[in-house]
Design a protein around this motif. Structure first.
Motif, mmCIF file in Angstrom:
data_model
loop_
_atom_site.group_PDB
_atom_site.id
_atom_site.type_symbol
_atom_site.label_atom_id
_atom_site.label_comp_id
_atom_site.label_asym_id
_atom_site.label_seq_id
_atom_site.Cartn_x
_atom_site.Cartn_y
_atom_site.Cartn_z
ATOM 1 N N ASN A 317 20.021 41.158 16.636
ATOM 2 C CA ASN A 317 20.339 39.734 16.553
ATOM 3 C C ASN A 317 20.904 39.442 15.159
ATOM 4 O O ASN A 317 20.170 39.346 14.178
ATOM 5 C CB ASN A 317 19.069 38.919 16.832
ATOM 6 C CG ASN A 317 19.334 37.431 16.824
ATOM 7 O OD1 ASN A 317 20.293 36.955 16.200
ATOM 8 N ND2 ASN A 317 18.485 36.679 17.508
ATOM 9 N N THR A 319 22.306 36.828 13.888
ATOM 10 C CA THR A 319 21.895 35.548 13.293
ATOM 11 C C THR A 319 20.565 35.720 12.564
ATOM 12 O O THR A 319 20.402 35.294 11.410
ATOM 13 C CB THR A 319 21.706 34.474 14.382
ATOM 14 O OG1 THR A 319 22.788 34.603 15.306
ATOM 15 C CG2 THR A 319 21.655 33.095 13.797
ATOM 16 N N ALA A 320 19.633 36.377 13.241
ATOM 17 C CA ALA A 320 18.311 36.567 12.642
ATOM 18 C C ALA A 320 18.402 37.514 11.440
ATOM 19 O O ALA A 320 17.707 37.323 10.434
ATOM 20 C CB ALA A 320 17.335 37.109 13.673
ATOM 21 N N GLU A 323 19.707 35.522 8.613
ATOM 22 C CA GLU A 323 18.673 34.586 8.134
ATOM 23 C C GLU A 323 17.715 35.309 7.190
ATOM 24 O O GLU A 323 17.362 34.800 6.130
ATOM 25 C CB GLU A 323 17.877 34.022 9.318
ATOM 26 C CG GLU A 323 18.435 32.719 9.837
ATOM 27 C CD GLU A 323 17.742 32.271 11.114
ATOM 28 O OE1 GLU A 323 16.612 32.737 11.411
ATOM 29 O OE2 GLU A 323 18.345 31.449 11.834
HETATM 30 C C1 LIG Z 1 18.627 35.261 17.445
HETATM 31 O O1 LIG Z 1 17.953 34.728 16.323
HETATM 32 C C2 LIG Z 1 18.098 33.327 16.174
HETATM 33 C C3 LIG Z 1 17.493 32.946 14.857
HETATM 34 O O2 LIG Z 1 16.226 33.513 14.682
HETATM 35 C C4 LIG Z 1 17.448 32.629 17.374
HETATM 36 O O3 LIG Z 1 17.600 31.233 17.234
HETATM 37 C C5 LIG Z 1 18.118 33.132 18.628
HETATM 38 O O4 LIG Z 1 17.462 32.589 19.760
HETATM 39 C C6 LIG Z 1 18.094 34.647 18.716
HETATM 40 N N1 LIG Z 1 18.919 35.092 19.824
HETATM 41 C C7 LIG Z 1 18.435 35.828 20.781
HETATM 42 C C8 LIG Z 1 19.415 36.212 21.846
HETATM 43 O O5 LIG Z 1 17.277 36.194 20.820
#
Ligand SMILES: *[C@@H]1O[C@H](CO)[C@@H](O)[C@H](O)[C@H]1NC(C)=O
Ligand SMILES: *[C@@H]1O[C@H](CO)[C@@H](O)[C@H](O)[C@H]1NC(C)=O
Ligand SMILES: *[C@@H]1O[C@H](CO)[C@@H](O)[C@H](O)[C@H]1NC(C)=O
Ligand SMILES: *[C@@H]1O[C@H](CO)[C@@H](O)[C@H](O)[C@H]1NC(C)=O
Ligand SMILES: *[C@@H]1O[C@H](CO)[C@@H](O)[C@H](O)[C@H]1NC(C)=O
Length: 527
Positions: A317, A319-320, A323
């Motif tokens: 992920n 995005t994570a 972060e």
């Molecule tokens: C990926 O991480 C973000 C931030 O932590 C979160 O909002 C999002 O739901 C995650 N995506 C998945 C596909 O798990």
């Protein structure tokens, strides 16, 4: 700019590696003589138990007697053999070098017996040497040349620190100084690192055909790809050498690749900075990072590119991951928890001549030469383990014995990833990369039962996380090398061997109880 997992000055090196207490085994040896005078002559296996029997752990720490910076500020003290001692420092330029060198004079008088001797450690943040005195007269310690402007300025201001040691530790220190690699940024320094790793770790250094640099196509690099670095020259090289030796890792530093939402490639790294004390966690554009490694890194870096397995890449992920990285950028390098990834057991992590006394000694010396950083380094982590607050090292040693434990047991207590120190969360180079993996979901449901601050570099590259299908490696992967490694070495004269690469599936409480003794580095399953 410089750095590595080893982004730590060379004294730290001594301190961290040299140090580290072994559990003081309280062997109840009976001695029928006053052993103090003959201790220096005995092998440490014999002298050490006797010393332990005669003293408590805190008494065995080196005693700081003072620091000398000029002939005008000479110091006086009482030794354990010679009752009247004085010392002063004279700067000179016998070498005709830019900053010259110095002579430390020590006058020893009034010995309490005919056979005793005093044993000293002399330290600046840039060097540690030792000597012992048997005769009542004036002795000198020659420092032909200061390491450079930094040491010259430091010594003018703060002086050379002098520590008095228990005579019985002499053999241990002798053995230690025999194995210490060199910090020098010369060919000689590099050769001594290589020799050390060959002799003490069983590593091999095979030269690769040129070119030693691979033309990398960044289009083939994705988020989560791991960069394993190995430095073999200068202070960082020496630090990594010792770190490799005690942990069994064939790399000494790490970083991780990350693409931003626009597709631009970055490298995130813990241990990058402008100096020795301000190494931080940072993220740099790939081009800038690579350019630095190619042109400006004086430690002769060797770099291997370990592409993530496609299944894990699909799971990552971004995005994570970003972060996590953003939350850590600018934070200090993970000094607090560095040593705990190495020490998991009370006996299985210290190759001779490392032992209990050396750890505490090294910590004490470090504290004297870098007081501001020292408080930061281990005391906090040790206090957390002990359930105490703000205790100093000697107090910690006393307290741990009071609690019926030993310093060795204290060091073996696993670090927890969510411990927060006074300066925030702490992450060494490899803990940082693995924390990012954890945040990005690569450990899946195991995330809560894995403490990545317990992982060494070796633990990271032996994880079964990377590409295992050789036909999917990038075209440029092997550069001009006829030996096809299962990963891509992109820089370096010598071939990077990573034994056990990509072989261990993660499991609960992974790497919390692993021994690491050279040269086999036997690792039981599920430790
Ligand atoms: C990926 O991480 C973000 C931030 O932590 C979160 O909002 C999002 O739901 C995650 N995506 C998945 C596909 O798990
Ligand atoms: C030492 O001597 C050399 C050559 O004479 C000179 O260049 C240098 O500046 C001197 N260094 C100091 C610290 O005096
Ligand atoms: C890197 O090295 C080049 C030449 O080798 C030099 O021009 C440049 O200033 C160096 N950059 C840094 C950041 O030290
Ligand atoms: C390895 O990758 C190649 C190319 O993607 C594919 O054809 C092959 O089936 C893979 N082999 C295995 C054992 O997965
Ligand atoms: C790579 O690992 C996967 C599982 O992680 C396995 O199914 C596959 O057969 C392996 N491929 C090769 C070439 O070993």
């Amino acid at each position: 700019m410089a750095s590595s997992c080893s982004s730590i000055p060379r004294t730290f090196l001594l301190v961290s590696i040299v140090g580290f207490l072994l559990p003081s085994q309280s062997l109840a040896l009976k001695s029928f003589f006053d052993p103090r005078d003959v201790l220096p002559l005995l092998p440490s296996q014999v002298s050490w138990p006797i010393l332990n029997y005669l003293n408590n752990a805190a008494d065995l720490l080196p005693a700081f007697v003072g620091s000398v910076s000029s002939p005008e500020n000479s110091i006086q003290w009482q030794g354990s053999c010679f009752y009247k001692n004085s010392a002063w420092l004279e700067f000179h330029n016998k070498s005709g070098s830019e900053y010259g060198g110095g002579t430390l004079h020590i006058k020893a008088n009034d010995a309490h017996s005919w056979t005793c001797m005093d044993f000293y450690i002399f330290a600046t943040p840039y060097r540690v040497t030792w000597d012992y005195y048997f005769l009542a007269r004036e002795h000198t310690l020659e420092i032909a040349e200061w390491e450079g402007k930094e040491e010259f300025e430091y010594v003018k201001k703060a002086g050379v620190s002098i520590f008095l040691l228990q005579a019985g530790v002499l053999k241990t220190f002798q053995a230690l100084f025999d194995v210490l690699p060199l910090f020098s940024t010369t060919d000689y320094g590099e050769k001594s690192n290589i020799k050390f790793l060959e002799n003490h770790m069983g590593a091999t250094f095979e030269e690769r055909p040129r070119p030693w640099t691979t033309s990398v196509n960044v289009d083939d690099i994705q988020s989560g790809d791991f960069l394993a670095l190995s430095k073999i020259r200068g202070p960082w090289g020496a630090f990594e050498t010792l770190q490799k030796w005690v942990t069994g890792s064939y790399a000494g530093h790490s970083a991780v690749c990350l693409r931003d939402p626009e597709g631009k490639l970055w490298v995130a790294e813990s241990g990058r900075g402008n100096g020795v004390e301000d190494d931080i966690i940072d993220v740099l554009p790939w081009d800038k990072w690579w350019d630095y490694e190619l042109n400006n890194d004086s430690s002769n870096p060797h770099i291997a590119f370990l592409p993530l397995h496609p299944d894990l890449r699909a799971k990552l992920n971004e995005t994570a991951a970003w972060e996590y990285v953003r939350s850590m950028v600018g934070k200090p390098y993970g000094y607090h928890n560095l040593i705990f990834s190495w020490i998991d057991t009370t006996h299985g992590n210290y190759p001779p001549p490392l032992d209990a006394h050396l750890v505490a000694s090294a910590m004490t010396i470090w504290k004297q030469v870098r007081p501001t950083l020292a408080a930061n380094l281990w005391n906090e982590a040790l206090n957390i383990r002990l359930g105490t607050k703000d205790l100093d090292l000697p107090e910690i040693l006393v307290e741990v014995e009071k609690q019926g434990s030993s310093f060795g047991e204290l060091l073996a207590i696993p670090e927890q990833d969510d411990w927060i120190y006074a300066d925030g969360k702490s992450a060494s180079c490899v803990a940082f990369v693995l924390e990012m993996y954890k945040a990005a979901g690569l450990f899946g449901p195991l995330a809560n039962s894995i403490q990545v601050t317990e992982f060494t570099l070796k633990d990271a590259y032996t994880l079964n996380f990377y590409e295992n299908n050789s036909s999917r490696l990038p075209k440029w992967c092997h550069g001009g090398d006829h030996v096809k490694l299962p990963y891509c070495q992109i820089l370096g004269k010598y071939r990077m061997d990573l034994p056990g690469y990509n072989s261990i599936d993660p499991y609960h409480n992974m790497n919390e109880r692993c021994p690491s003794l050279p040269t086999e580095y036997y690792r039981p399953n599920n430790c």
